[in-house]
Design a protein around this motif. Sequence first.
Motif, PDB file in Angstrom:
ATOM      1  N   UNK A 139      -3.342  60.486  72.358  1.00  0.00           N
ATOM      2  CA  UNK A 139      -2.839  59.295  73.570  1.00  0.00           C
ATOM      3  C   UNK A 139      -3.763  59.445  74.858  1.00  0.00           C
ATOM      4  N   UNK A 140      -3.964  58.766  75.591  1.00  0.00           N
ATOM      5  CA  UNK A 140      -5.154  58.780  76.166  1.00  0.00           C
ATOM      6  C   UNK A 140      -5.226  57.537  76.920  1.00  0.00           C
ATOM      7  N   UNK A 141      -3.889  58.138  78.736  1.00  0.00           N
ATOM      8  CA  UNK A 141      -3.894  56.583  79.689  1.00  0.00           C
ATOM      9  C   UNK A 141      -5.224  57.537  81.517  1.00  0.00           C
ATOM     10  N   UNK A 142      -4.952  56.601  82.858  1.00  0.00           N
ATOM     11  CA  UNK A 142      -5.434  56.814  83.514  1.00  0.00           C
ATOM     12  C   UNK A 142      -4.064  57.964  84.139  1.00  0.00           C
ATOM     13  N   UNK A 143      -4.657  58.543  85.204  1.00  0.00           N
ATOM     14  CA  UNK A 143      -3.366  59.968  85.701  1.00  0.00           C
ATOM     15  C   UNK A 143      -3.086  58.430  86.844  1.00  0.00           C
ATOM     16  N   UNK A 144      -1.501  58.671  86.523  1.00  0.00           N
ATOM     17  CA  UNK A 144      -1.070  57.571  87.771  1.00  0.00           C
ATOM     18  C   UNK A 144      -0.092  56.591  86.850  1.00  0.00           C
ATOM     19  N   UNK A 145      -0.748  56.346  85.979  1.00  0.00           N
ATOM     20  CA  UNK A 145      -0.534  55.714  84.586  1.00  0.00           C
ATOM     21  C   UNK A 145       0.983  55.047  83.828  1.00  0.00           C
ATOM     22  N   UNK A 146       1.863  54.001  83.847  1.00  0.00           N
ATOM     23  CA  UNK A 146       2.705  54.598  82.433  1.00  0.00           C
ATOM     24  C   UNK A 146       2.789  54.037  81.409  1.00  0.00           C
ATOM     25  N   UNK A 147       1.247  53.660  81.145  1.00  0.00           N
ATOM     26  CA  UNK A 147       1.666  53.445  79.850  1.00  0.00           C
ATOM     27  C   UNK A 147      -0.130  54.137  79.742  1.00  0.00           C
ATOM     28  N   UNK A 148      -0.594  53.992  77.806  1.00  0.00           N
ATOM     29  CA  UNK A 148      -1.355  54.431  77.723  1.00  0.00           C
ATOM     30  C   UNK A 148      -2.488  53.595  76.862  1.00  0.00           C
ATOM     31  N   UNK A 149      -3.934  54.300  77.489  1.00  0.00           N
ATOM     32  CA  UNK A 149      -4.712  52.697  76.677  1.00  0.00           C
ATOM     33  C   UNK A 149      -4.742  52.696  75.813  1.00  0.00           C
ATOM     34  N   UNK A 150      -4.568  54.765  75.176  1.00  0.00           N
ATOM     35  CA  UNK A 150      -5.162  54.253  73.390  1.00  0.00           C
ATOM     36  C   UNK A 150      -3.374  55.391  73.062  1.00  0.00           C
ATOM     37  N   UNK A 151      -3.201  55.027  72.285  1.00  0.00           N
ATOM     38  CA  UNK A 151      -1.609  56.138  71.453  1.00  0.00           C
ATOM     39  C   UNK A 151      -1.394  55.348  70.219  1.00  0.00           C
TER      40      UNK A 151
ATOM     41  N   UNK B 231       0.086  57.630  66.732  1.00  0.00           N
ATOM     42  CA  UNK B 231       1.635  57.895  66.473  1.00  0.00           C
ATOM     43  C   UNK B 231       0.424  58.655  64.531  1.00  0.00           C
ATOM     44  N   UNK B 232       0.857  59.943  64.563  1.00  0.00           N
ATOM     45  CA  UNK B 232       0.717  60.219  62.743  1.00  0.00           C
ATOM     46  C   UNK B 232       1.032  60.016  61.893  1.00  0.00           C
ATOM     47  N   UNK B 233      -0.102  59.599  60.999  1.00  0.00           N
ATOM     48  CA  UNK B 233       0.357  58.454  59.615  1.00  0.00           C
ATOM     49  C   UNK B 233       0.342  58.791  58.504  1.00  0.00           C
ATOM     50  N   UNK B 234       0.684  57.944  57.267  1.00  0.00           N
ATOM     51  CA  UNK B 234       0.088  58.772  56.616  1.00  0.00           C
ATOM     52  C   UNK B 234      -0.841  57.413  55.607  1.00  0.00           C
ATOM     53  N   UNK B 235      -1.401  56.171  56.425  1.00  0.00           N
ATOM     54  CA  UNK B 235      -2.209  55.333  56.398  1.00  0.00           C
ATOM     55  C   UNK B 235      -3.143  55.121  57.791  1.00  0.00           C
ATOM     56  N   UNK B 236      -4.371  55.270  56.728  1.00  0.00           N
ATOM     57  CA  UNK B 236      -5.464  54.859  57.682  1.00  0.00           C
ATOM     58  C   UNK B 236      -5.493  53.234  57.987  1.00  0.00           C
ATOM     59  N   UNK B 237      -5.103  52.629  57.584  1.00  0.00           N
ATOM     60  CA  UNK B 237      -4.883  51.730  57.752  1.00  0.00           C
ATOM     61  C   UNK B 237      -3.921  50.701  58.597  1.00  0.00           C
ATOM     62  N   UNK B 238      -2.892  51.646  58.818  1.00  0.00           N
ATOM     63  CA  UNK B 238      -2.432  51.737  60.275  1.00  0.00           C
ATOM     64  C   UNK B 238      -2.837  52.227  61.487  1.00  0.00           C
ATOM     65  N   UNK B 239      -3.509  53.116  61.292  1.00  0.00           N
ATOM     66  CA  UNK B 239      -4.030  53.960  62.582  1.00  0.00           C
ATOM     67  C   UNK B 239      -5.045  52.546  62.708  1.00  0.00           C
ATOM     68  N   UNK B 240      -5.745  52.090  62.156  1.00  0.00           N
ATOM     69  CA  UNK B 240      -6.574  51.404  62.521  1.00  0.00           C
ATOM     70  C   UNK B 240      -5.891  50.056  63.079  1.00  0.00           C
ATOM     71  N   UNK B 241      -5.029  49.273  62.418  1.00  0.00           N
ATOM     72  CA  UNK B 241      -3.980  48.327  63.705  1.00  0.00           C
ATOM     73  C   UNK B 241      -3.619  48.894  65.005  1.00  0.00           C
ATOM     74  N   UNK B 242      -3.260  49.931  65.061  1.00  0.00           N
ATOM     75  CA  UNK B 242      -2.069  50.549  66.263  1.00  0.00           C
ATOM     76  C   UNK B 242      -3.661  50.414  66.841  1.00  0.00           C
ATOM     77  N   UNK B 243      -4.934  51.113  66.887  1.00  0.00           N
ATOM     78  CA  UNK B 243      -6.108  51.338  67.699  1.00  0.00           C
ATOM     79  C   UNK B 243      -6.941  50.298  67.832  1.00  0.00           C
ATOM     80  N   UNK B 244      -7.913  49.196  66.909  1.00  0.00           N
ATOM     81  CA  UNK B 244      -8.166  47.942  67.192  1.00  0.00           C
ATOM     82  C   UNK B 244      -7.520  46.682  67.235  1.00  0.00           C
ATOM     83  N   UNK B 245      -5.822  46.617  66.914  1.00  0.00           N
ATOM     84  CA  UNK B 245      -5.562  45.613  66.529  1.00  0.00           C
ATOM     85  C   UNK B 245      -5.481  44.664  64.704  1.00  0.00           C
ATOM     86  N   UNK B 246      -4.097  43.972  64.368  1.00  0.00           N
ATOM     87  CA  UNK B 246      -3.991  43.718  63.712  1.00  0.00           C
ATOM     88  C   UNK B 246      -5.438  42.467  63.470  1.00  0.00           C
TER      89      UNK B 246
END
Length: 732
Positions: free
Chosen positions: A202-214, A216-231
């Motif tokens: 996870x990565x967020x700015x100080x004081x921000x409630x929402x993370x810009x990168x979030x 979670x551990x997964x078994x699928x690399x495609x799911x990881x790419x989907x959560x980070x770079x989008x569908x």
Amino acid sequence: MEIELETTEEPKEPPRIHRLHESVVNRIAAGEVIQRPVSAVKELIENSLDASSTSISVVIKDGGLKLIQVSDDGHGIRHEDLPILCERHTTSKLSKYEDLQSIKSMGFRGEALASMTYVGHVTVTTITPGHLHGYRVSYRDGVMEHEPKACAAVKGTQIMIENLFYNMIARRKTLQNSADDYTKIVDLLSRFAIHHINVSFSCRKHGAARADVHSVATSSRLDAIRSVYGLSVARNLIKIEASDNDPSSSVFEMDGLISNSNYVAKKTIMVLFINDRLVECTALKRALEVVYSATLPKASKPFIYMSIVLPPEHVDVNVHPTKREVSLLNQEVIVEKIQSVVESMLRNSNESRTFQEQTVETSPSVPSIKNSDLHLDPSPSGNGSKSQKVPVHKMVRTDSSDPAGRLHSYLYTKPQKHLETNSSLTAVRSSVRQRRNLKETADLTSIQELINDIDSKCHSGLLDIVRQCTYVGMADDVFALLQHNTHLYLANVVNLSKELMYQQVLRRFAHFNAIQLSEPAPVQELIMLALKEEDLDLECNENDDLKMKIAEMNTQLLKQKAEMLEEYFCIFIDSDENLSRLPILLDQYTPDMDRVPEFVLCLGNDVDWEDEKICFQSLAAALGNFYAMHPPLLPNPSGEGLEFYKKKNHGKSPQDLGNSSQIGDVIATEDEFEHELLSEAETAWTQREWSIQHVLFPSMRLFLKPPNSMASNGTFVRVASLEKLYKIFERC
């Protein structure tokens, strides 16, 4: 006479070499290792991964200059190791140089933490398994500022760097753009997240409630790419694998995901891990870009994720201060084999492409469009990343390619019979789009000079407006309303169409199709009509003989030039001095034939037949003026011009006509019109507006290059801006 005496300077002694103070050496070394805030974040994340962490959290303030905080849940740091933690060349990763041959950890030099203490204020909080409390200690210039203090702590280690580069003024000034550095940090975390899929990031700015990168551990690399770079990225990836086990050439295994032919982006994204180490390989990146540019249309920029595993002894990790690059054994062979595998995959992928049908929802009052256009389904964002939220006062709510957004679509009008015989709207647009300007032109230097002159004087800002505008509707007889981004413009359609036709004449020079006149028109009579129209207000016709002589001279001139006019401009004047053919400048458009006499007179009077270049230029200008979409000669019946079509009654009293109005001797009844003339006018004006929307503007997007003069002569006038309208309404 003055005599100058030569003075010989005594030779200077060479400068003395002296040993730099240790603090100076350490600060110089720190500047190499920690080049930007993202360099510090990368070193800390790699330390966390070496500590077998399953969760890594990063907090950033002011792009990392004010605060970098990296927390993990790894095995922590021993209490007895804290005193030497931030000294240079202290590490738990290796003990002798030979260990580099089989190193598997991210870090190994023991320089990163030490470098951070020389350019920032470092605080470490850590706890090891089995202990009830942790320890917090601050470091400066490689040493502890105080003894470790017992404190409450969660599992793992938290390292906090404050006031980075506080003692390097020049470096700090060059890094004032905090948004740029934060973007680099987010990109770094995204790359780690799609490779180390068993770790949460996870990565967020100080004081921000929402993370810009979030992630979670997964078994699928495609799911990881989907959560980070989008569908939009994940759905356009194909799996790729390559390997070689020949000790004489290369030994490696590669697996990854690369974008297919449906992926559209303006920037290459390449995520490369070699032996789980995030690195860059310029040779491999260049080789893959060459494959994409040669295999896919429009030189699409790819998204590439690759993980290459080699024997540790085949990789030299100690070749870059920040470990950004590594040296591979047999690198050329490995790059060539990966390149060939990618090329093979892309060729197979390019055989089938995915298209999505777009349906248009219309309001109940608007007839639905039965045929739907097929568009290639691009990623929502131009660079393949998540789209950013656009402020409402800058939001563009129209699509220049979507006719449903135009003003007239919401107004019900009685269908015109003359338009029923025309081809459908889609067929017209298709015809306009398919008919591109011919590449080949007549081999004449003068024509090429005129075309080059058009290209050199093109206004880039107006060109963008023309290419991306949305036609709204006609504001009056001359000006049309256009929307471009968040601005509303008035555009002079007469000037625009005149310039477009002029450019079309030059670009289609000697390659015209023809309009065949239903009946040949005598040239001399046409010129006489034009001359009489010029003197329409004169009561006497004493100049008829002069007009006849002018008509005869111009007719003879055009007859002499008939061969050239036919060959180059498709204007055919036969041996009987009759005009029978005219050129087609735009498909689906026929000029106003009421202006033919004026055009023929212009050919005789206004064309300079002596100089080749000027001759072609004036001929193109005459054709441009003739084919321009002028208002019809009959007044517009939809406005005040309707009065023109009322029947006039002379010599009758108001009592005889009943409910009527009297103006002098002319009396007009309210309900009596010249219906035949009125119908002709309605047809002409409706046809003109249809041509402006469905012929002129689609053709402008393809062909017109607006000259610089249009920016100042009133052709384009900005009348409204969404941003300014918001400011006005905010005051209300």
